[in-house]
Design a protein around this motif. Structure first.
Motif, PDB file in Angstrom:
ATOM      1  N   MET A  97      -3.242 -65.452 -53.314  1.00  8.03           N
ATOM      2  CA  MET A  97      -2.568 -66.478 -52.510  1.00  8.03           C
ATOM      3  C   MET A  97      -3.602 -67.349 -51.794  1.00  8.03           C
ATOM      4  N   PHE A  98      -4.611 -66.664 -51.199  1.00  4.15           N
ATOM      5  CA  PHE A  98      -5.677 -67.366 -50.492  1.00  4.15           C
ATOM      6  C   PHE A  98      -6.464 -68.241 -51.473  1.00  4.15           C
ATOM      7  N   ALA A  99      -6.727 -67.655 -52.645  1.00  3.26           N
ATOM      8  CA  ALA A  99      -7.478 -68.400 -53.671  1.00  3.26           C
ATOM      9  C   ALA A  99      -6.688 -69.621 -54.136  1.00  3.26           C
ATOM     10  N   THR A 100      -5.383 -69.452 -54.266  1.00  4.92           N
ATOM     11  CA  THR A 100      -4.538 -70.582 -54.698  1.00  4.92           C
ATOM     12  C   THR A 100      -4.572 -71.703 -53.668  1.00  4.92           C
ATOM     13  N   ASP A 101      -4.501 -71.316 -52.382  1.00  6.20           N
ATOM     14  CA  ASP A 101      -4.550 -72.331 -51.320  1.00  6.20           C
ATOM     15  C   ASP A 101      -5.872 -73.077 -51.328  1.00  6.20           C
ATOM     16  N   ARG A 102      -6.950 -72.299 -51.507  1.00  2.00           N
ATOM     17  CA  ARG A 102      -8.279 -72.930 -51.520  1.00  2.00           C
ATOM     18  C   ARG A 102      -8.414 -73.876 -52.707  1.00  2.00           C
ATOM     19  N   LEU A 103      -7.860 -73.436 -53.828  1.00  3.49           N
ATOM     20  CA  LEU A 103      -7.909 -74.271 -55.031  1.00  3.49           C
ATOM     21  C   LEU A 103      -7.114 -75.566 -54.810  1.00  3.49           C
ATOM     22  N   ARG A 104      -5.948 -75.405 -54.163  1.00  4.79           N
ATOM     23  CA  ARG A 104      -5.109 -76.577 -53.905  1.00  4.79           C
ATOM     24  C   ARG A 104      -5.814 -77.545 -52.951  1.00  4.79           C
ATOM     25  N   SER A 105      -6.469 -76.963 -51.934  1.00  2.14           N
ATOM     26  CA  SER A 105      -7.170 -77.817 -50.972  1.00  2.14           C
ATOM     27  C   SER A 105      -8.351 -78.528 -51.652  1.00  2.14           C
ATOM     28  N   ARG A 112      -8.822 -82.502 -52.050  1.00  5.78           N
ATOM     29  CA  ARG A 112     -10.028 -83.172 -51.559  1.00  5.78           C
ATOM     30  C   ARG A 112     -10.653 -84.037 -52.672  1.00  5.78           C
ATOM     31  N   LEU A 113     -10.606 -83.525 -53.894  1.00  5.37           N
ATOM     32  CA  LEU A 113     -11.201 -84.280 -55.010  1.00  5.37           C
ATOM     33  C   LEU A 113     -10.371 -85.511 -55.376  1.00  5.37           C
ATOM     34  N   GLY A 114      -9.069 -85.393 -55.275  1.00  7.44           N
ATOM     35  CA  GLY A 114      -8.200 -86.495 -55.736  1.00  7.44           C
ATOM     36  C   GLY A 114      -7.902 -86.328 -57.217  1.00  7.44           C
ATOM     37  N   PRO A 115      -6.853 -86.999 -57.702  1.00 11.18           N
ATOM     38  CA  PRO A 115      -6.427 -86.761 -59.085  1.00 11.18           C
ATOM     39  C   PRO A 115      -7.483 -87.115 -60.148  1.00 11.18           C
ATOM     40  N   LEU A 116      -8.212 -88.234 -59.932  1.00 10.50           N
ATOM     41  CA  LEU A 116      -9.169 -88.653 -60.967  1.00 10.50           C
ATOM     42  C   LEU A 116     -10.250 -87.606 -61.169  1.00 10.50           C
ATOM     43  N   TRP A 117     -10.847 -87.133 -60.069  1.00 10.91           N
ATOM     44  CA  TRP A 117     -11.982 -86.208 -60.217  1.00 10.91           C
ATOM     45  C   TRP A 117     -11.522 -84.789 -60.517  1.00 10.91           C
ATOM     46  N   TRP A 118     -10.330 -84.413 -60.044  1.00 11.01           N
ATOM     47  CA  TRP A 118      -9.802 -83.078 -60.367  1.00 11.01           C
ATOM     48  C   TRP A 118      -9.573 -82.954 -61.877  1.00 11.01           C
ATOM     49  N   HIS A 119      -8.884 -83.944 -62.433  1.00  7.78           N
ATOM     50  CA  HIS A 119      -8.608 -83.876 -63.871  1.00  7.78           C
ATOM     51  C   HIS A 119      -9.888 -84.070 -64.683  1.00  7.78           C
ATOM     52  N   SER A 120     -10.818 -84.884 -64.148  1.00  7.78           N
ATOM     53  CA  SER A 120     -12.096 -85.055 -64.840  1.00  7.78           C
ATOM     54  C   SER A 120     -12.861 -83.738 -64.889  1.00  7.78           C
TER      55      SER A 120
END
Lengths: 343, 82
Positions: free
Chosen positions: A1-9, A13-21
């Motif tokens: 759960m903690f890992a999922t939250d950190r991943l989501r945060s 922070r990255l934004g869609p362009l850099w996350w998907h990149s």
């Protein structure tokens, strides 16, 4: 759960362009490992050295043949993205339906054109095997559908599916090459054909959501003149760049000795490896910029970031040079030395 | 270098076409047509008018011109010129 939250945060922070990149970068590297194994260990064994230069030209030729639908696909990508921003599923379905009809029509025309031009293609590329004719015909037919499916997926922002396709693609090729490796150039082309077929099946799965029976088609005729105005510059851009990408390897194949054109093939394929970051971003750039533009937001920041990313090459350049030296054929040393500029 | 500038050109094309701004065609089309035209004239089968290094040099020169044009367009846009 903690890992999922950190991943989501981290994702926020990255934004869609850099996350998907970033995801694409990881998927593409996994795909590259497979492609590298194929390029270094399987292809040189199964394709005779003097035929290797023909492969690149043939693959580029198929891409050139798909240019008309790539132009239409580009326009569809823009407008389907606009309909998605407006949450207008009816217009999306109508546009998808129209594209399917026009793609089906183009397929027959291309099959006939290929049949008529085959003698010239075979002479130009110095290939005698008739089986290649059938594989090339299948490749051209699949080439009708692949750019359209890819662009629609991009327009509909199916980014996770596009990323996964990057792994599906080389995996399908590897499996087919291992199964029929003794067929030389025909086997290689069949392996190359397996890639778009696998990707097509995978991407079409994502488009079915908009083809449901409960969605009513909505006419978008009032936008047709606007679409045509958008089509002409896109057509000029697509045709000119496709012409350049097709003509360069074709001339190299026709005008230089077989070893040198084989060297160009190896250098061009391996020279693309260090361009890690930029191609990972390109599939998502258009849809996200288009979405911001249609929403009235400034796109300058994303534009500058994308251009800066295009220049990221750092240490990967050195690695590619080492690979080039090891993979290139001794007699193609001049080409490899000149094409070192690639990376 | 070739691959780098090709990616820059792609990024520029993507961004500008997403924003329905096609001014970049003013330099993209002439440069590419000139490069391909020169290659086709010089590289006839069996002719030795152009060496391998000359060919790659020509491909590189066309891309350098495109890279400079993109840089100028970005600078002009940054000064409110677009």
């Amino acid at each position: 759960m903690f890992a999922t939250d950190r991943l989501r945060s981290f994702k926020n922070r990255l934004g869609p362009l850099w996350w998907h990149s970033l995801l694409m970068l990881v998927a593409a590297r996994a795909g590259d490992i497979v492609a590298l194994c194929v390029g270094l260990f399987i292809v040189p064994d199964m394709v005779l050295r003097e035929k290797l230069g023909a492969v690149f030209a043939l693959v580029r030729l198929a891409a050139f043949v798909a240019v008309p639908l790539t132009v239409v696909g580009n326009v569809a990508m823009k407008y389907i993205n606009m309909f998605l921003v407006q949450e207008d599923d009816g217009k999306i379905k109508a546009l998808l339906r129209d594209l399917l009809v026009s793609t089906r029509r183009c397929r027959h025309w291309w099959g006939a054109s290929l049949w008529l031009c085959w003698a010239h293609i075979r002479t130009g590329l110095a290939i005698e095997d008739n089986a290649i004719m059938w594989i090339l015909a299948a490749f051209v037919l699949v080439s009708c559908w692949t750019p359209v499916a890819t662009m629609l997926s991009r327009g509909l922002k199916q980014f996770y599916r596009i990323t996964a396709a990057r792994i599906v693609r080389p995996a399908a090729r590897l499996v087919v090459l291992l199964l029929i490796r003794r067929l030389q150039v025909a086997g290689y082309l069949a392996g190359t054909l397996a890639q778009p077929v696998a990707v097509l099946i995978f991407l079409v799965g994502g488009l079915r959501r908009f083809m449901r029976k409960d969605i009513e088609c909505v006419d978008y005729r009032e936008l047709k003149s606007e679409m045509l105005r958008y089509l002409w510059p896109v057509a000029a851009m697509t045709v000119v760049t496709a012409f350049q990408l097709a003509i360069e390897p074709w001339l190299i194949r026709e005008c230089f000795p077989s070893d040198e054109s084989a060297g160009y093939y190896m250098a061009a394929v391996l020279g693309n490896i260090p361009m890690w970051a930029a191609p990972a971003m390109v599939p998502f750039l258009f849809s996200l910029v288009s979405e911001q533009f249609e929403g009235g937001e400034s796109t300058r920041r994303m534009h500058l970031q994308s251009l800066a990313c295009g220049r990221v090459r750092d240490r990967a350049r050195h690695i590619a040079r080492v690979l080039l030296r090891r993979a290139a054929y001794p007699s193609a040393a001049r080409v490899v030395a000149a094409v070192h500029g690639l990376c | 270098m070739l691959a780098t500038i090709d990616v820059l050109v792609r990024c520029q094309m993507m961004h500008k076409s997403a924003c329905r701004n096609f001014r970049f065609l003013g330099y993209l089309v002439p440069v590419i047509l000139l490069e391909v035209g020169v290659l086709m004239v010089l590289l006839k089968p069996g002719s030795s008018a152009l060496t391998t290094a000359g060919l790659v040099g020509m491909m590189l020169a066309a891309r350098v011109v495109l890279g400079v044009c993109i840089g100028v367009q970005v600078l002009v846009a940054g000064r409110g010129g677009e």
